[in-house]
Structures are given as C-alpha cells and as structure tokens.
Enzyme design. Structure first.
Site, PDB file in Angstrom:
ATOM      1  N   ASN A 158      -3.103  -1.638   7.890  1.00 22.52           N
ATOM      2  CA  ASN A 158      -4.406  -2.174   7.491  1.00 22.52           C
ATOM      3  C   ASN A 158      -4.188  -3.688   7.456  1.00 22.52           C
ATOM      4  O   ASN A 158      -3.906  -4.282   6.428  1.00 22.52           O
ATOM      5  CB  ASN A 158      -4.814  -1.646   6.107  1.00 22.52           C
ATOM      6  CG  ASN A 158      -5.165  -0.166   6.159  1.00 22.52           C
ATOM      7  OD1 ASN A 158      -5.650   0.328   7.176  1.00 22.52           O
ATOM      8  ND2 ASN A 158      -4.910   0.541   5.082  1.00 22.52           N
TER       9      ASN A 158
ATOM     10  N   ASP B 183      -2.341  14.338   6.790  1.00 21.42           N
ATOM     11  CA  ASP B 183      -1.889  13.046   6.266  1.00 21.42           C
ATOM     12  C   ASP B 183      -0.686  13.190   5.340  1.00 21.42           C
ATOM     13  O   ASP B 183      -0.850  13.095   4.127  1.00 21.42           O
ATOM     14  CB  ASP B 183      -3.045  12.356   5.524  1.00 21.42           C
ATOM     15  CG  ASP B 183      -2.756  10.891   5.265  1.00 21.42           C
ATOM     16  OD1 ASP B 183      -1.750  10.384   5.787  1.00 21.42           O
ATOM     17  OD2 ASP B 183      -3.544  10.252   4.547  1.00 21.42           O
TER      18      ASP B 183
ATOM     19  N   GLU C 227       0.863  -1.179   0.000  1.00 29.24           N
ATOM     20  CA  GLU C 227       0.000   0.000   0.000  1.00 29.24           C
ATOM     21  C   GLU C 227       0.902   1.231   0.000  1.00 29.24           C
ATOM     22  O   GLU C 227       1.809   1.352   0.823  1.00 29.24           O
ATOM     23  CB  GLU C 227      -0.907  -0.027   1.240  1.00 29.24           C
ATOM     24  CG  GLU C 227      -1.909   1.101   1.232  1.00 29.24           C
ATOM     25  CD  GLU C 227      -3.084   0.853   2.186  1.00 29.24           C
ATOM     26  OE1 GLU C 227      -3.344  -0.305   2.559  1.00 29.24           O
ATOM     27  OE2 GLU C 227      -3.744   1.847   2.557  1.00 29.24           O
ATOM     28  N   ARG C 228       0.675   2.100  -0.958  1.00 29.36           N
ATOM     29  CA  ARG C 228       1.494   3.307  -1.159  1.00 29.36           C
ATOM     30  C   ARG C 228       2.944   2.960  -1.480  1.00 29.36           C
ATOM     31  O   ARG C 228       3.860   3.683  -1.115  1.00 29.36           O
ATOM     32  CB  ARG C 228       1.430   4.240   0.059  1.00 29.36           C
ATOM     33  CG  ARG C 228       0.034   4.532   0.552  1.00 29.36           C
ATOM     34  CD  ARG C 228      -0.897   4.954  -0.549  1.00 29.36           C
ATOM     35  NE  ARG C 228      -2.276   5.142  -0.074  1.00 29.36           N
ATOM     36  CZ  ARG C 228      -3.285   5.418  -0.879  1.00 29.36           C
ATOM     37  NH1 ARG C 228      -3.107   5.491  -2.200  1.00 29.36           N
ATOM     38  NH2 ARG C 228      -4.486   5.593  -0.397  1.00 29.36           N
TER      39      ARG C 228
ATOM     40  N   GLU D  83     -10.335   4.618   9.505  1.00 35.50           N
ATOM     41  CA  GLU D  83     -10.542   4.229   8.102  1.00 35.50           C
ATOM     42  C   GLU D  83     -11.060   2.805   7.981  1.00 35.50           C
ATOM     43  O   GLU D  83     -10.573   1.992   7.195  1.00 35.50           O
ATOM     44  CB  GLU D  83      -9.240   4.414   7.305  1.00 35.50           C
ATOM     45  CG  GLU D  83      -8.765   5.858   7.297  1.00 35.50           C
ATOM     46  CD  GLU D  83      -7.583   6.138   6.383  1.00 35.50           C
ATOM     47  OE1 GLU D  83      -6.760   5.234   6.188  1.00 35.50           O
ATOM     48  OE2 GLU D  83      -7.495   7.266   5.883  1.00 35.50           O
TER      49      GLU D  83
ATOM     50  N   GLU E  72       3.741   9.019  -1.036  1.00 38.34           N
ATOM     51  CA  GLU E  72       2.325   8.901  -1.395  1.00 38.34           C
ATOM     52  C   GLU E  72       1.770  10.204  -1.968  1.00 38.34           C
ATOM     53  O   GLU E  72       1.033  10.187  -2.947  1.00 38.34           O
ATOM     54  CB  GLU E  72       1.525   8.482  -0.146  1.00 38.34           C
ATOM     55  CG  GLU E  72       0.032   8.505  -0.362  1.00 38.34           C
ATOM     56  CD  GLU E  72      -0.765   8.109   0.878  1.00 38.34           C
ATOM     57  OE1 GLU E  72      -0.149   7.767   1.915  1.00 38.34           O
ATOM     58  OE2 GLU E  72      -2.008   8.148   0.805  1.00 38.34           O
TER      59      GLU E  72
HETATM   60  C1  GCV Z   1      -2.283   2.440   5.526  1.00 36.06           C
HETATM   61  C2  GCV Z   1      -3.595   7.387   4.392  1.00 36.06           C
HETATM   62  C3  GCV Z   1      -3.214   6.469   3.267  1.00 36.06           C
HETATM   63  C4  GCV Z   1      -3.634   5.042   3.553  1.00 36.06           C
HETATM   64  C5  GCV Z   1      -3.013   4.630   4.881  1.00 36.06           C
HETATM   65  C6  GCV Z   1      -3.507   5.586   5.958  1.00 36.06           C
HETATM   66  C7  GCV Z   1      -2.901   5.281   7.311  1.00 36.06           C
HETATM   67  O1  GCV Z   1      -4.977   7.544   4.462  1.00 36.06           O
HETATM   68  O2  GCV Z   1      -3.789   6.937   2.078  1.00 36.06           O
HETATM   69  O3  GCV Z   1      -3.177   4.232   2.515  1.00 36.06           O
HETATM   70  O4  GCV Z   1      -3.351   3.311   5.221  1.00 36.06           O
HETATM   71  O5  GCV Z   1      -3.124   6.891   5.604  1.00 36.06           O
HETATM   72  O6  GCV Z   1      -1.888   5.895   7.607  1.00 36.06           O
HETATM   73  O7  GCV Z   1      -3.420   4.450   8.023  1.00 36.06           O
END
Ligand code: GCV
Length: 718
Positions: free
Chosen positions: A227, A382, A184-185, A308, A410
């Site tokens: 996540n 963020d 992710e990212r 989230e 990101e």
């Molecule tokens: C791992 C942002 C990112 C998500 C990330 C989240 C977090 O929203 O876009 O990809 O999830 O931060 O740090 O939990």
C-alpha cells in the site's frame, strides 16, 4: 513476594551454584540464530588453523570471511587469522577463478550455479584443508553460513561434507513498512528503516539484518509497503533507499521498492497514469534510469494495483498485463523485474471472493513480459490459519508465479502466539496441483521446474521491527528463519528446519530439542483448532484481525463480514464451493478437485471451506459436525495448555530472559485460546440451537460479553 522472573532467576542461580555449572548468560534475542554460543567442551570440534581467502577479496568475500571469524571466535573461543597462503587444517574460501587447483579436484562446481556452495575436507596442492568452494562470492558467503550452521547444530569440522544450491532465484522479504515507520500488520515495534534520519544515520542494525537474511539465503528485500506512498520514488527517498542498498550489497541482498501505480500523477505532475500513454511510459523509463543511477543493482518493483483501493491500470480501462508490462519495459534495460500481485478482489463483483483472482489473471497467462512475475498469496483468501493452495498455482503455465507467504502473524494471534509456520508453508508447497499430472506440487510451480521457467521467486511478508528481538517474540524468529530455508529449498522439511533453528537459537541438548520441536510442530494445528477448525476462515475481528468475531455481519460489502465465510444458521454451516454453490473447485485441476466435490471424501481440514453441511452431518469419527466442531475447539485449547506445560519443563536449558518472555507469551496464548474457543462456541451454539455435547463445558460468559469487546489500539492496523 518474588515476581515470576525473580523466582526463575533465583532457581537458576541456585541450580547453577549447586551443580557447579556456569549459569546461562541472559540474552535478549537480538543475536537471533547467529549467537555462536561456545560449543560444550565434549562436542568441541578441532580448531581451524587459519582462514585462507584471496587477497583481492570482494566486499562479499570479506563479509564471509568476517562472519567466519566471528562465528569461530564464539563457537571455539578463538578466531583464526586470515591469510592468503595455504596451511594444513585451514578453512579455505575459494572459487575456480582465484584458485585454479580446484579444477583438478573433480568437484561438481558447475551444478552449484551462482549461489550454490560445497564444503568438504580435501587436499589442496597436497595440503589437507576444509574447503568452502563456490563459483562466486555469494556462494562462498552461503557456504560459510552453512559451515557455521553445521558447527552450531553439533557437527564437527573434520566431518563436514555439505553441498547445496538454491532452487528459487528470488528469495525476498516484503516489508509492509510505511515511510512514517508504522508497519502494517507489524507486531514487533516500528519499521527497522529510520527513513527520517537516513541516509545520514545508518544504523548498525541494518548490517545485522542483512547478516541474518544472508545466513538463510534471502537475497532481496522490498523496503516499503505494497500500500505504497508515491514519495518512496522521490529523489529524497531514493537516496535513503540507496544507503540501505549499500549496506545490504556485500551480503548479497538487493533492494526493491513497492511502486504506487499513480506515481506519475502523484509526484510526476502528469494528468494520467494510463500505462499506454507515451508520456507515462517515458516517466517510468526516466524514473527507472534515475533509480539505477543511484542503486546499480536495484531489483525492481512490487505492485499492488486495483486491489483494496490502490490505483491501477483498470482505472484507465487497461489490464493488469498492460500495467505490468509498461513497468517491465522501463526496468528491462537495467535487468530489473516487476512483481505484480494477484491479490485482487473487486468491491462490486458478487463472485465468491476466493474465485476472483483466478478469474482475473488466468486469462492473462502468456500476456506478461519476460521480466514480470505474478505474485500470488499461498491461498485464495488471505493468509488464514489454513486455506487450500491458490488455484492460480499450476494454472498459468506461461507465467512465472512468485509465492507470497506471510511471516508476520496477522491472522495467527500476532507475535504473542507461538505458531510455527514452517508446517503451514510445507503443507502448501507439498500440495499437488495435478496441473501436469500427479506430482505437480506447488513447490515445483514455484521453483519453475514444472513449467520450465528460468525466473522464480518466493516472498515472505516480514515480521521484523525495532523490538530488540526483531520479531516481537523469540519463537517468531523461527518463522523468519524457516521462510528463508524454504525459499532456498521448497522441499525442505519443516521439522528439520525447526530442529536446526532450536539448536542454533537455544541448545543442542536432545532433551530440549525434542520437547521444543514437538511444541513447534504441533503449534500451527493448535492455532487452527482454537481459531478456525474444519475449514472455517476469516472469522477474526474487523480491521485489526485480533481475536474472534464470527458474528460480524453488518459491514458494507458481503465479503468484509466473517458471516459471509461460514453462513451458520439453524440448518448448518459452511461455504458451498461445489457445483451447487460457487463451484470454486472448478478452478482446480480435476485430479485435485474430484474428491473434494463430495464431503465424504473431503479432508476434514477443508470440510467447511468447500461444503455447507447440516449440524447433524456425521463425520468419519461417528460424531456429528456440531460435536466435532466443539471437540476441535477444545483440542486447540488443550494443545495450547500443553505447550505451556512443555515449556515450563525446559527452563534449565534456556537463559532466564528469553525463558521468561516465552513463558509470559504462552500465558497470553492459553488465555486467548480459551477466549477464541468460548466466543466462537457461544456464537455457533446460538446459531445452531444445539445442546452442548455431554461432558463439554459451556462458555463461562454470555455471547454478548464476547461481542462487546473492542480493541481500538490493536497494533498493526491499517
Ligand atoms: C498490505 C490483507 C491485509 C492488508 C494487506 C493486504 C494485502 O487484506 O489485511 O493489511 O495490505 O492483505 O496483502 O495487500
């Protein structure tokens, strides 16, 4: 016709032939800053006669010894033999335990703690040697890397005099790596962890990963995404994590795991994950015992809860402290910690998103168990190109706060934009919270000194992947490097770090270092200017966060929309966070906040973060807000073009392969800087109805074109 790479190769070969100089060997970036390229004859230092280390060396001392041999072989052309007897001009690795003679030298070893080191020329039992001294194996390992860095950056062995101890205890990478290897990212290929083939196949690359981390003092790694999949805690995956832990251990690196809060239900067969339920508590205790049976030095859990869509204690009417403390109780008997993330914002709360984490966590100060750290992103939104520091820093004196930086880019153009983040992190760390009067910097909150916290930590969301060059780009490696160096010393200078990284990664030639350092140091401000100048934020494309999309205003929740963050219309632009607006400023200490209530005394870099202002508002420059916004976007583009020009003049110092990759990426960056500028200005011009300032080029294409662009396969999306 020759392709650009061929042309460059030809120029290279010709130049080398004509000048009689050896051509630089092609490199793919795999060796990072640990290339140990031969030192030029002119600066060569006198060779070491031997490496002296204890016979009964631990795995860590053996790793240190091996690295020293490897480094000296590369730098000086020959690796000295390892022996236990002292001889003149040897490099001696020693702790007070294995060499009592150290006590007689009056060295300040006590101040070095467990991980610090000291490297200097001394006489040991009457024999002149280069001493690497520490209180234990990890200190020796870090001392060896410091000695090698000294040589790599042009220092001489006979003049070495180094001493350093880390200011922060937990210096961690966070991998947002899924078990299917999607990162992710991630913009550097797949996850390094080949979960499927582990533990049978242990890629040698894992050792190189550990070496790179150890070389900058990183001492822990969270293997899986916050996540989190609960399966990461099943025996099958714990066995795989244990195999990685075995590889990392000699290099002083502990393994941690992200824990899914609902794991007792997902994989444990329980009906609840309520943190106050005795069966749930028992489940986690048993799980901790199982993990420690496999990984005796397991570091602990990282948790994203009630954020989230992730499950958490609030699903059961419990607080974040209830959840964190339940896990902390399970880990405490084994010496593990819980890193509980404060990245929370509700999907129902209408409060300004940047206020919500503070509102949620500040009242819990003092409620967390001793082995819990609250992990806070550097800013309240963020990982934007620029944000003020998070208001929780300094506001939770009874709780150790662990800084979370994002190394992966990101919101900063992915791996194809050259953006050196050392300057961003330094700006955050040197921000003065005023929490305990002037001088209460974020760095002092993080290292625990401001509020006298024995537990301290910094984490960086990793930018590593299966790309040969690890980080997706050569200059992306600088961000990994800089993160480690700042985690070791949060007051270190981003400029000095850039300097040493350039020397180790490319060349000590001052003509190269000067120009390339200038590129690096200007690069973050350039990105701010072509993306989000004057305090704008979060106007990136939806989901993937690639490219500009300030116009998005139709997503389900207000704070998902870029429009929420700038609110541009005919009357003005910006987010009012003063008393007439959300008063997010009230979450900061008055010493920091007071000047920010007035736009005239707000630094321009945060102007639209804190204020909503009319387009004709005049800035210190005498220009209107609209004119200044245009000027910043143009400046960002000019800076990107300048970087490309600078690099074009540096070809003679860099091998063709790495030179070309950087050059091609700078082409992308310049093109995308134009895109950002054109798309954002087309949109803001339409919202404001303002005429283009004199001499300014309007965007070449209509707003509709920029709005129509779609990127369904952008990497790193969730
Ligand atoms: C791992 C942002 C990112 C998500 C990330 C989240 C977090 O929203 O876009 O990809 O999830 O931060 O740090 O939990």
């Amino acid at each position: 016709m020759a392709t650009p790479i061929l042309r460059h190769l030809l120029t290279f070969v010709l130049a080398a032939g004509l000048l009689g100089a050896p051509a630089l060997r092609a490199e793919d970036g795999y060796d990072l800053w640990l290339r140990y390229a031969p030192l030029p004859a002119a600066s060569a230092t006198s060779p070491a006669s031997a490496i002296v280390a204890p016979d009964n060396a631990s795995d860590t001392v053996r790793a240190a010894r091996g690295e020293l041999q490897r480094g000296l072989r590369g730098l000086l052309g020959a690796a000295p033999a390892v022996q236990s007897g002292l001889i003149a001009d040897a490099i001696v690795l020693a702790t007070p335990d294995d060499r009592p003679a150290l006590a007689g030298l009056g060295l300040p070893l006590a101040a070095l703690g467990e991980d610090g080191y000291l490297v200097r020329r001394v006489e040991l039992d009457g024999v002149p040697v280069t001493l690497v001294a520490a209180n234990g194996g990890r200190g020796l390992l870090y001392g060896v890397f410091a000695l090698l860095r000294h040589l790599q950056t042009g220092g001489r062995l006979e003049q070495v005099d180094l001493s350093s101890a880390p200011r922060v205890r937990l210096r961690l990478l966070n991998h947002w790596d899924n078990l299917d290897r999607h990162v992710e990212r991630g913009y550097a290929g797949e996850s390094l962890w080949d979960w499927w083939r582990l533990p049978d196949v242990v890629d040698p690359r894992y050792t190189d990963y550990a070496r790179a981390n150890a070389s900058v003092g990183i001492n822990g790694t969270v293997l899986n995404n916050v996540n989190a999949a609960a399966e990461a805690l099943t025996p099958r995956y714990l066995e795989k994590a244990a195999a990685l832990a075995d590889v990392f251990r000699p290099w002083g690196i502990r393994v941690y795991l992200s824990a899914r809060f609902s794991a007792p239900v997902d994989i444990g067969g329980l009906e609840t994950a309520d943190p106050l339920d005795p069966a749930v508590r028992q489940w986690w205790q048993d799980k901790a015992a199982e993990i420690y049976a496999r990984i005796p030095d397991f570091g602990g859990f990282l948790v994203k809860a009630n954020s989230e869509g992730q499950p958490g204690p609030q699903n059961y009417g419990r607080s974040h402290a209830d959840g964190a403390n339940m896990l902390a109780a399970a880990l405490a008997p084994h010496g593990g910690v819980v890193m509980w993330r404060a990245f929370v914002y509700s999907d129902t709360d209408p409060e300004d998103r940047v206020k919500q984490a503070y509102s949620e966590f500040k009242p819990l100060d003092g409620d967390f168990a001793d082995n819990v750290l609250v992990q806070v992103k550097n800013g309240p939104l963020d990982f934007q190109p620029r944000e003020p520091f998070h208001p929780l820093f300094g506001a939770m004196p009874a709780t150790p706060l662990l800084m979370e930086f994002q190394i992966t880019q990101e919101y900063l153009g992915f791996s194809t934009h050259l953006v050196y983040l050392g300057t961003l992190w330094q700006e955050v760390l040197q921000s003065d919270t005023h929490a305990a009067g002037p001088g209460s910097t974020v760095a002092r909150v993080i290292d625990g000194s401001l509020h006298d916290k024995p537990l301290s930590g910094i984490a960086g969301v990793a930018n590593t992947g299966t790309d040969r060059n690890w980080s997706g780009s050569i200059f992306g490696q600088a961000n990994w490097y800089a993160f480690g160096r700042l985690a070791w010393d949060p007051d270190a200078s981003a400029a000095d770090i850039a300097d040493e990284w350039l020397r180790m990664t490319f060349s000590n030639d001052p003509r190269f270092v000067g120009a390339a350092r200038d590129m690096m140091l200007r690069s973050r401000e350039a990105a701010v200017d072509y993306m989000t100048p004057l305090g704008l934020a979060h106007i990136m494309g939806t989901g993937h966060h690639y490219g500009p999309a300030p116009w998005v205003d139709d997503l389900g929740r207000p704070e998902w929309n870029p429009f929420y963050y700038h609110r541009a219309d005919r009357d003005g632009i910006g987010f009012d966070r003063t008393r007439s607006g959300s008063d997010a400023l009230a979450q900061y200490a008055p010493g920091y906040a007071a000047p920010l209530y007035d736009p005239a005394t707000t630094p321009e870099q945060f102007l639209l973060w804190y204020h909503r202002l009319p387009w004709d508002y005049r800035l210190a420059s005498g220009r209107t807000l609209w004119e200044e916004l245009v000027r910043h976007y143009d400046h960002g583009v000019a800076e990107a073009e300048r970087m490309r020009r600078s690099w074009a003049g540096l070809g003679e110092f860099v091998d063709p392969e790495r030179y070309e990759q950087v050059a091609r990426y700078l082409d992308i960056q310049v093109r995308e800087a134009h895109w950002w500028r054109n798309a954002c200005l087309a949109y803001f011009q339409q919202r404001s109805g303002k005429a283009w300032p004199d001499g300014v080029e309007p965007p070449p294409l209509p707003l509709e074109y920029y709005r129509s662009l779609r990127f369904p396969y952008a990497p790193g999306d969730t």
